[in-house]
Enzyme design. Sequence first.
Site, mmCIF file in Angstrom:
data_model
loop_
_atom_site.group_PDB
_atom_site.id
_atom_site.type_symbol
_atom_site.label_atom_id
_atom_site.label_comp_id
_atom_site.label_asym_id
_atom_site.label_seq_id
_atom_site.Cartn_x
_atom_site.Cartn_y
_atom_site.Cartn_z
ATOM 1 N N GLU A 77 0.827 -1.213 0.000
ATOM 2 C CA GLU A 77 0.000 0.000 0.000
ATOM 3 C C GLU A 77 0.855 1.254 0.000
ATOM 4 O O GLU A 77 1.949 1.261 0.554
ATOM 5 C CB GLU A 77 -0.843 0.050 1.282
ATOM 6 C CG GLU A 77 -1.898 -0.998 1.353
ATOM 7 C CD GLU A 77 -2.615 -0.977 2.698
ATOM 8 O OE1 GLU A 77 -2.609 0.082 3.370
ATOM 9 O OE2 GLU A 77 -3.183 -2.014 3.065
ATOM 10 N N CYS A 101 3.181 8.296 1.530
ATOM 11 C CA CYS A 101 3.718 7.341 2.496
ATOM 12 C C CYS A 101 3.926 6.040 1.725
ATOM 13 O O CYS A 101 2.975 5.488 1.176
ATOM 14 C CB CYS A 101 2.691 7.181 3.610
ATOM 15 S SG CYS A 101 3.097 5.869 4.752
ATOM 16 N N CYS A 146 5.739 -7.500 7.340
ATOM 17 C CA CYS A 146 6.797 -7.014 8.225
ATOM 18 C C CYS A 146 7.071 -8.055 9.301
ATOM 19 O O CYS A 146 6.148 -8.693 9.799
ATOM 20 C CB CYS A 146 6.373 -5.699 8.873
ATOM 21 S SG CYS A 146 7.688 -4.991 9.896
ATOM 22 N N CYS A 164 5.016 -5.390 15.692
ATOM 23 C CA CYS A 164 4.537 -4.386 16.656
ATOM 24 C C CYS A 164 3.057 -4.684 16.920
ATOM 25 O O CYS A 164 2.302 -4.955 15.994
ATOM 26 C CB CYS A 164 4.709 -2.977 16.095
ATOM 27 S SG CYS A 164 6.434 -2.610 15.724
ATOM 28 N N CYS A 196 -0.068 -2.928 15.026
ATOM 29 C CA CYS A 196 0.101 -2.619 13.607
ATOM 30 C C CYS A 196 -0.460 -3.714 12.716
ATOM 31 O O CYS A 196 -0.164 -4.902 12.914
ATOM 32 C CB CYS A 196 1.588 -2.428 13.331
ATOM 33 S SG CYS A 196 1.961 -2.235 11.582
ATOM 34 N N GLY A 204 6.198 -2.350 6.359
ATOM 35 C CA GLY A 204 7.584 -2.825 6.412
ATOM 36 C C GLY A 204 8.483 -1.957 7.265
ATOM 37 O O GLY A 204 8.141 -0.830 7.633
ATOM 38 N N GLU A 205 9.630 -2.530 7.580
ATOM 39 C CA GLU A 205 10.659 -1.810 8.348
ATOM 40 C C GLU A 205 11.733 -1.390 7.340
ATOM 41 O O GLU A 205 12.521 -2.227 6.874
ATOM 42 C CB GLU A 205 11.224 -2.759 9.432
ATOM 43 C CG GLU A 205 12.521 -2.340 10.085
ATOM 44 C CD GLU A 205 12.536 -0.923 10.629
ATOM 45 O OE1 GLU A 205 11.894 -0.673 11.641
ATOM 46 O OE2 GLU A 205 13.222 -0.058 10.025
ATOM 47 N N SER A 234 11.251 6.139 8.546
ATOM 48 C CA SER A 234 10.706 5.857 9.871
ATOM 49 C C SER A 234 11.043 4.421 10.256
ATOM 50 O O SER A 234 10.770 3.489 9.507
ATOM 51 C CB SER A 234 9.187 6.039 9.846
ATOM 52 O OG SER A 234 8.650 5.652 11.082
ATOM 53 N N SER A 247 9.410 5.083 15.429
ATOM 54 C CA SER A 247 8.182 4.560 16.058
ATOM 55 C C SER A 247 8.555 4.290 17.502
ATOM 56 O O SER A 247 9.073 3.232 17.835
ATOM 57 C CB SER A 247 7.739 3.264 15.382
ATOM 58 O OG SER A 247 7.323 3.528 14.080
ATOM 59 N N HIS A 293 6.676 5.073 20.847
ATOM 60 C CA HIS A 293 5.497 4.438 21.464
ATOM 61 C C HIS A 293 5.654 3.958 22.901
ATOM 62 O O HIS A 293 4.691 3.464 23.497
ATOM 63 C CB HIS A 293 4.974 3.292 20.604
ATOM 64 C CG HIS A 293 4.858 3.627 19.150
ATOM 65 N ND1 HIS A 293 4.427 4.857 18.695
ATOM 66 C CD2 HIS A 293 5.147 2.905 18.025
ATOM 67 C CE1 HIS A 293 4.445 4.879 17.386
ATOM 68 N NE2 HIS A 293 4.878 3.711 16.955
ATOM 69 N N ASN A 329 -5.889 4.502 16.344
ATOM 70 C CA ASN A 329 -7.073 4.202 15.535
ATOM 71 C C ASN A 329 -7.314 2.704 15.545
ATOM 72 O O ASN A 329 -6.374 1.951 15.309
ATOM 73 C CB ASN A 329 -6.825 4.632 14.084
ATOM 74 C CG ASN A 329 -7.653 5.833 13.715
ATOM 75 O OD1 ASN A 329 -8.442 6.330 14.513
ATOM 76 N ND2 ASN A 329 -7.460 6.315 12.509
ATOM 77 N N CYS A 359 -2.284 1.274 8.385
ATOM 78 C CA CYS A 359 -1.578 0.908 7.166
ATOM 79 C C CYS A 359 -1.391 -0.603 7.135
ATOM 80 O O CYS A 359 -0.968 -1.206 8.100
ATOM 81 C CB CYS A 359 -0.238 1.609 7.118
ATOM 82 S SG CYS A 359 0.458 1.554 5.492
HETATM 83 S S1 SF4 Z 1 4.964 -0.512 12.959
HETATM 84 FE FE1 SF4 Z 1 6.436 -0.731 11.281
HETATM 85 S S2 SF4 Z 1 8.039 -2.098 12.101
HETATM 86 FE FE2 SF4 Z 1 6.233 -2.343 13.434
HETATM 87 S S3 SF4 Z 1 5.123 -4.137 12.574
HETATM 88 FE FE3 SF4 Z 1 4.250 -2.245 11.669
HETATM 89 S S4 SF4 Z 1 5.360 -2.001 9.741
HETATM 90 FE FE4 SF4 Z 1 6.568 -3.388 11.020
#
Ligand code: SF4
Length: 378
Positions: free
Chosen positions: A107, A128, A135, A139, A142, A182-183, A214, A237, A239, A313, A356
């Site tokens: 996406e 973005c 990923c 997290c 996510c 993704g990271e 990011s 990120s 948090h 969200n 996302c």
């Molecule tokens: S926040 Fe980023 S690093 Fe963490 S699971 Fe989601 S996509 Fe992966």
Amino acid sequence: MHTPAVEPAQLLTVPASAPALTGMFPEELEAELASWGEPRYRAKQILEWVFQKRARSYADMTSLSKALRTRLESTHPLHTMRIAAVQGAKDTTQKFLFRLHDGRYVESVLIPANRAAFGEQSDRRTICVSSQVGCAYDCKFCASGLAGFTRNLRPDEIVEQVLQVEAHSGERIDNIVFMGMGEPLANFTSVTRAIRIIQAEWGIGIGARHITVSTSGLAPQIKKLADFPLPVRLAISFHGATDEVRERIMPVNRKYPLDVLMEALAYFRDRKKQKITLEYILIEDVNDQPEHAAALARRARSIQAKVNLIPYNTVEGLPWTRPSDLTQDAFLAILESGSVPATIRREKGHDIDAACGQLRLKQEIAEGRFPEQPPPIL
Ligand code: SF4
């Protein structure tokens, strides 16, 4: 909001190994063309067709011979992915679902100018982009991590997200954030190559200062990015400002605990002389209490970072909820009284961090793909 029907699945016939044109540097194309007996200027001519004139196919490149176009088509495909669905209206945040050459999905999100994007009111059009399919970092808030990791994106698949969203929207993009699926720092080579192409004069031409990477906090790669010669921006990120809180929602913290992460961030700040952004999703009863705000203020001050608060969200299938406005305001006030520059991003349509990955996940599940297991990272 509208969601056009996803087009019928059609795989493009692209050999997995073929380097797509939009992931190549001019000197690589030049060398290849020279080995075919073509003059040196041909590479420049072809890249002008792609990036300045925005040709959508080799057939559009009318100044090239038919034989050359055919050969290029079979060795360096121009486009290997296409837009499968668009969600959202033109004047609001739009989500694009891309189908890749192997049938996978990623996406991108387009945020129009003069809307709050990533904590700042911006007159820039922001995209973005995703850097991986799925990923591995898991997290807990996510959607991108829900189905595990599938593969890294290639450089051209990152560049293509920008080119195709521009073509679809009819607008030039001038700000890029690697905050999609993704990271990005786990795909360092492809991401930095894509950045070089995106920022190049001969490429898309978006300055590196308008490109933000990011990360969930891969400390060694943050240092590597600090040594990367282009002045890209960094967002974390974050948090959680204590190891206890952060580990609860971000398993990566077990590998790179906060002291290690903060040391890498200080290194980045010193090398790049830029303010780092700490992204902080406010989750009820997890990280939204006054003591969490005080800890965050201390961490942010220690590296002169700014904080971007994002009220959570809801993500389907995840248990977390958004704190009340009162709690959010109290949290922000503690940061501000601690002299930390902070913003809060409340507009729902723009809260795309957590959301996302949902569009892609739904599509892959609809096609009968079962979530794959994330590879162990710890
Ligand atoms: S926040 Fe980023 S690093 Fe963490 S699971 Fe989601 S996509 Fe992966």
